[in-house]
Scaffold this active site. Structure first.
Site, PDB file in Angstrom:
ATOM      1  N   SER A   1       0.844  -1.208   0.000  1.00 35.41           N
ATOM      2  CA  SER A   1       0.000   0.000   0.000  1.00 35.41           C
ATOM      3  C   SER A   1       0.873   1.250   0.000  1.00 35.41           C
ATOM      4  O   SER A   1       0.398   2.339  -0.324  1.00 35.41           O
ATOM      5  CB  SER A   1      -0.938  -0.004   1.212  1.00 35.41           C
ATOM      6  OG  SER A   1      -0.203  -0.214   2.405  1.00 35.41           O
TER       7      SER A   1
ATOM      8  N   ASP B   1       5.761  -6.832   2.458  1.00 39.36           N
ATOM      9  CA  ASP B   1       4.958  -7.364   1.355  1.00 39.36           C
ATOM     10  C   ASP B   1       5.820  -7.689   0.153  1.00 39.36           C
ATOM     11  O   ASP B   1       6.702  -6.909  -0.213  1.00 39.36           O
ATOM     12  CB  ASP B   1       3.945  -6.298   0.897  1.00 39.36           C
ATOM     13  CG  ASP B   1       2.529  -6.613   1.318  1.00 39.36           C
ATOM     14  OD1 ASP B   1       2.233  -7.778   1.646  1.00 39.36           O
ATOM     15  OD2 ASP B   1       1.703  -5.672   1.318  1.00 39.36           O
TER      16      ASP B   1
ATOM     17  N   LYS C   1       5.018 -11.186   3.155  1.00 35.85           N
ATOM     18  CA  LYS C   1       3.578 -11.471   2.979  1.00 35.85           C
ATOM     19  C   LYS C   1       3.284 -11.590   1.489  1.00 35.85           C
ATOM     20  O   LYS C   1       3.841 -10.830   0.697  1.00 35.85           O
ATOM     21  CB  LYS C   1       2.711 -10.372   3.592  1.00 35.85           C
ATOM     22  CG  LYS C   1       1.219 -10.560   3.300  1.00 35.85           C
ATOM     23  CD  LYS C   1       0.330  -9.707   4.179  1.00 35.85           C
ATOM     24  CE  LYS C   1       0.137  -8.302   3.704  1.00 35.85           C
ATOM     25  NZ  LYS C   1      -0.479  -8.164   2.366  1.00 35.85           N
TER      26      LYS C   1
ATOM     27  N   GLU D   1      -0.070 -12.331  -1.411  1.00 32.92           N
ATOM     28  CA  GLU D   1      -1.519 -12.432  -1.620  1.00 32.92           C
ATOM     29  C   GLU D   1      -1.806 -13.821  -2.163  1.00 32.92           C
ATOM     30  O   GLU D   1      -1.385 -14.169  -3.275  1.00 32.92           O
ATOM     31  CB  GLU D   1      -1.981 -11.315  -2.562  1.00 32.92           C
ATOM     32  CG  GLU D   1      -1.810  -9.958  -1.896  1.00 32.92           C
ATOM     33  CD  GLU D   1      -2.381  -8.792  -2.669  1.00 32.92           C
ATOM     34  OE1 GLU D   1      -3.065  -9.011  -3.688  1.00 32.92           O
ATOM     35  OE2 GLU D   1      -2.149  -7.655  -2.239  1.00 32.92           O
TER      36      GLU D   1
ATOM     37  N   GLU E   1      -8.850  -9.781   4.184  1.00 33.50           N
ATOM     38  CA  GLU E   1      -9.227  -8.394   3.849  1.00 33.50           C
ATOM     39  C   GLU E   1     -10.575  -8.327   3.140  1.00 33.50           C
ATOM     40  O   GLU E   1     -10.858  -9.105   2.228  1.00 33.50           O
ATOM     41  CB  GLU E   1      -8.153  -7.758   2.942  1.00 33.50           C
ATOM     42  CG  GLU E   1      -8.556  -6.351   2.491  1.00 33.50           C
ATOM     43  CD  GLU E   1      -7.431  -5.505   1.918  1.00 33.50           C
ATOM     44  OE1 GLU E   1      -6.276  -5.957   1.867  1.00 33.50           O
ATOM     45  OE2 GLU E   1      -7.742  -4.355   1.538  1.00 33.50           O
TER      46      GLU E   1
HETATM   47  O1  KIV Z   1      -0.400  -3.391   1.678  1.00 38.86           O
HETATM   48  C1  KIV Z   1      -1.015  -3.334   2.752  1.00 38.86           C
HETATM   49  O2  KIV Z   1      -1.012  -2.321   3.471  1.00 38.86           O
HETATM   50  C2  KIV Z   1      -1.772  -4.510   3.175  1.00 38.86           C
HETATM   51  C3  KIV Z   1      -2.709  -4.342   4.326  1.00 38.86           C
HETATM   52  C4  KIV Z   1      -3.872  -3.580   3.856  1.00 38.86           C
HETATM   53  C5  KIV Z   1      -3.057  -5.623   4.944  1.00 38.86           C
HETATM   54  O3  KIV Z   1      -1.660  -5.536   2.586  1.00 38.86           O
END
Ligand code: KIV
Length: 275
Positions: free
Chosen positions: A52, A90, A120, A122, A189
């Site tokens: 994000s 991420d 992390k 998806e 989410e």
């Molecule tokens: O990228 C992000 O901030 C996220 C959160 C919304 C969980 O994946």
């Protein structure tokens, strides 16, 4: 002989997050910079360097344009600013879906170059084999099911998921497969009421909700949303501050002072030594 070196504070680990399943709720927020990480660290169990960052910091329309280099730079900053919370970075769009080997090479770069504790991804059914490959080679992985922002172009927008029975079943299966592949926790989410609770009951690892009701083992929000930095926030965000208003007021006051020559004043300038 005594040492003056301070004992380093040990960070929360992936197994400790997993062990919190069904116990006290896990507190998570996003962080992208060192000063913000420093402010959040004493209050959070886990800081997510979310992709994000592309939208929040870099003004991109979605997360598809986020690069591995961006994630590594922001991951390094968050690691420098924090000391106790677990830091998860991420994996950006295109860095882990193509093959297990590609996912491993990129995840290993994130781990080595940032020092973060996990990545992390998806997690649709197509990437669970890659999660398994990473975990078996020593990289803790957090999954992310339900609304998957990196799929925004296929989905045609950021839309809540799990309103129909087939989709609910698919998301539940994604979550179960992600856990079976070895994920230590799963972000859920933007899913319809009831589904997050069902996933939480079905999994042995914690669920971390965002727009997914209170039926999860923990919660996460985008920090800039909950601090009120934007003029619009999604329905599921609670605004705990109005920093947008505060910043607007502060900058207007500064501009007035500069224009009226009230800033800088005597307290804000350097004087030459007498004599
Ligand atoms: O990228 C992000 O901030 C996220 C959160 C919304 C969980 O994946």
């Amino acid at each position: 002989m005594s040492s003056h070196r301070q004992e380093p504070v040990r960070r929360v680990s992936a197994p400790e997050i997993t062990a919190r399943k069904g116990k006290t709720p896990i507190v998570c927020l996003t962080a992208y910079t060192a000063p913000m990480a420093e402010l959040l660290d004493p209050h959070c169990d886990l800081l997510l360097v979310g992709d994000s960052v592309g939208m929040v910091v870099h003004g991109l329309p979605n997360t598809v344009g986020v690069t591995l280099e961006m994630m590594i730079l922001h991951g390094q900053a968050v690691m420098r600013g924090s000391k106790a919370a677990m830091v998860v970075v991420d994996m950006p769009f295109g860095s882990y879906e193509g093959s297990a080997e590609l996912a491993y090479a990129n995840a290993a770069r994130i781990m080595k170059e940032t020092g973060a504790q996990a990545v992390k991804v998806e997690a649709g059914s197509t990437v669970v084999a890659n999660i398994d490959y990473l975990v078996k080679r020593g990289i803790p992985v957090m999954g992310h099911v339900g609304l998957r922002p990196q799929a925004v172009l296929v989905d045609g927008g950021f839309k809540a998921k799990g309103k129909g029975l087939d989709e609910r079943q698919r998301i539940l299966e994604d979550a179960l497969a992600t856990e079976a592949a070895g994920a230590f926790a799963v972000v859920v989410e933007g899913v319809a009421e009831g589904l997050a609770r069902e996933i939480t009951l079905a999994l042995g690892v914690p669920t971390i909700g965002i727009g997914a009701s209170s039926g999860c083992d923990g919660q996460i929000l985008v920090t800039d949303d909950m601090l009120g930095l934007f003029d619009w926030t999604p329905k599921f965000v609670r605004r705990y501050a109005d920093l947008r208003g505060e910043i607007g007021r502060a900058v207007a006051a500064y501009a007035d002072d500069v224009r009226a020559r009230r800033f800088p004043g005597p307290a804000e300038i350097y004087f030459a030594k007498a004599g």
